[in-house]
Structures are given as structure tokens and as C-alpha cells.
Design an enzyme around this catalytic site. Sequence first.
Site, PDB file in Angstrom:
ATOM      1  N   GLU A  72     -64.305 -38.210  51.337  1.00 49.64           N
ATOM      2  CA  GLU A  72     -63.882 -37.529  50.087  1.00 49.64           C
ATOM      3  C   GLU A  72     -65.077 -37.306  49.216  1.00 49.64           C
ATOM      4  O   GLU A  72     -66.197 -37.969  49.328  1.00 49.64           O
ATOM      5  CB  GLU A  72     -63.015 -38.619  49.342  1.00 49.64           C
ATOM      6  CG  GLU A  72     -61.430 -38.396  49.737  1.00 49.64           C
ATOM      7  CD  GLU A  72     -60.938 -39.418  50.829  1.00 49.64           C
ATOM      8  OE1 GLU A  72     -59.727 -39.154  51.382  1.00 49.64           O
ATOM      9  OE2 GLU A  72     -61.929 -40.245  51.081  1.00 49.64           O
ATOM     10  N   THR A  73     -64.806 -36.125  48.679  1.00 52.15           N
ATOM     11  CA  THR A  73     -65.710 -35.930  47.272  1.00 52.15           C
ATOM     12  C   THR A  73     -64.822 -35.987  46.032  1.00 52.15           C
ATOM     13  O   THR A  73     -63.811 -35.438  45.870  1.00 52.15           O
ATOM     14  CB  THR A  73     -66.455 -34.533  47.573  1.00 52.15           C
ATOM     15  OG1 THR A  73     -67.343 -34.709  48.674  1.00 52.15           O
ATOM     16  CG2 THR A  73     -67.270 -34.177  46.253  1.00 52.15           C
TER      17      THR A  73
END
Length: 313
Positions: A72-73
Site C-alpha cells: 500500500e501507499t
Amino acid sequence: MTRDDSSTAGTGTTGVTTAARSAESTESPEILRYTAFSDDPAGGNPAGVVLDATGLDGEARLAIAARLGYSETAFLTAPPEGLGAPGRAFTIRYFSPLAEVPFCGHATVATAVALAERHGPGELVFATRSGTVPVTVREEGGRLVATLSSVEPYVTDVAPGDLAEALAALDWPAADLDPALPPRIAYAGARHLVLGAATRARLADLDYDFPRLAALMRRLDLTTLQLVWRESESVFHVRDPFPVGGVVEDPATGAAAAALGAYARTLGLVTAPTTLTLHQGHDLGRPGLLTVELRDGDPRAHVGGTATVLPER
């Protein structure tokens, strides 16, 4: 962490490519790289952090997440009015390489540490798609430790047919499950199927059918599977397949840790107040450490850990 690039065929690869071109045509934001739940860059779970995502639409954010390849970002923008003090409250959204996810614990911890390094420790609050998530950052032993408080959790049964399909995709015989840890779907910001392994060896041997498990998880709206082996009353070893995000396995999963805390309390495996210790990432060569605090009179799970900057690559 390993991307399964072959698995993206037919699941939005063209859209990601288009988004990447769109993102490259605009001014690129500053992208920070941290690993969460470890003070060693070689451990924990890497996350991208964009402290100012103003002007980035969903396509551009997805393109950045796909380019980074982390599970994830996190992307920050201005908070809803009245959420918190200026500079201490934000809207946060999370993107995997394939899709947006409603909540991500490790990227929240990474973001909180990044903010504390710039503006000092203390209280932060994030507006997520799942609800409001407060985070406390404190200095402990010369390092910054962030503790997030989940949204209110719940635990539900899993249908026998869905359980059978999950076990088939994992290639786990039902006899390899721990009868003391009954299968359940647990939520503390995102949904996770919790499966208890009877032995550490069973947990270590993970080689699953990526498309088959992804299809089941999409149908059940699951973010990961939380595969667990209980070493003692309060110590667990965990692994999290994440095919719906385009990632074979998540090295350290804060949202699933919160869900496991809710699971343990709901099923009477522990009594609050207590703190669970979760070891994750060892089988991937990226060891991480997560704590889950369950407080008396508070239904939420409080997930803590540190984070550190990743070297440029």
C-alpha cells in the site's frame, strides 16, 4: 514482498498503464518510502507515503502505488472540517498496486512516524474510508512508536462453503486447522478471514492458488487472510496473503492485527486489558513486530509499532 505481475492480466492492467501515463504527465509529488513495524530497513512492511496528494485523482494515486509496488501507499489531503487541530488532522486514502483499500494499518503507522519526524510526536487523527482513526506517536528508547486506534470492530461467521473454498485455494487440509482458533471473518477497518494453523510448520508452508484465492476474497470483500499460529496465550505468528492487492503476501499487516485483536477478545481467547504480540514477515525474510493492545471498556484494538526510512533504490 513479491508482486505477482502475471496475475494482473485481465484485472485492470490497462487501466494502471493509462493512469501511469496520466501521473507522469503532471508534476510528480514527493514520495516518501518507509518500512513499518520494524526499525530495520530490511524488516517490516514497506509503504509509500505522499504527505501532500492535493490534485492527485484516484487514477494518479493508483499509478503511483503500482509503480512503487508496495502493498500500500498512503495519500494525505486536507481533513474534513472540525476533525482536529491544523497540521495534526488529515484525510488519508490507501492504494495497493491494483486497487484502493478502505484501511491500511502499516501505511498509517509509516505516515504517522513520517509526520512526527517533521512536526514532533503527539496526537494525530486521520479520516479514512472506514472511519476516524486516531494515532498517538511517542518517543521510546530513541525511536518513534505510533499506536493507532481502530474503528469499532466486529466478528462474523464464515459460511462452510466459503471456508472450504479458502482451504482449497490454500491447499490446506481441514485437519491442519487449530480447533481452538475457529475460522471467522473479523473487521477493524477492513475485513479479514482468520484461520488458525495447528502447527508452526503449517503456517510456514504457504504456496497458494493466487487467482482462485483472489476470486474468493473479492466475492467476500476480504482485504487479506489472517493466517495465525498461537505460540502462547498472548503471542502469535501471522501471515497475510494479499492477492486482491496484486501482492502475494503482506509482510506486516496492521489492519489484520487489529482484526485479530477483535477476534481474540470476541471469542474469549483473551481478557482485556491485555497486549498481544504478533510476529510477522519472518517467513519472507522481512521480520516485523506488532503489538495489539485491548483495553478494558474500549471495544477498539490499538495497534502499535515503529517505522523507519527506506534507503533510496
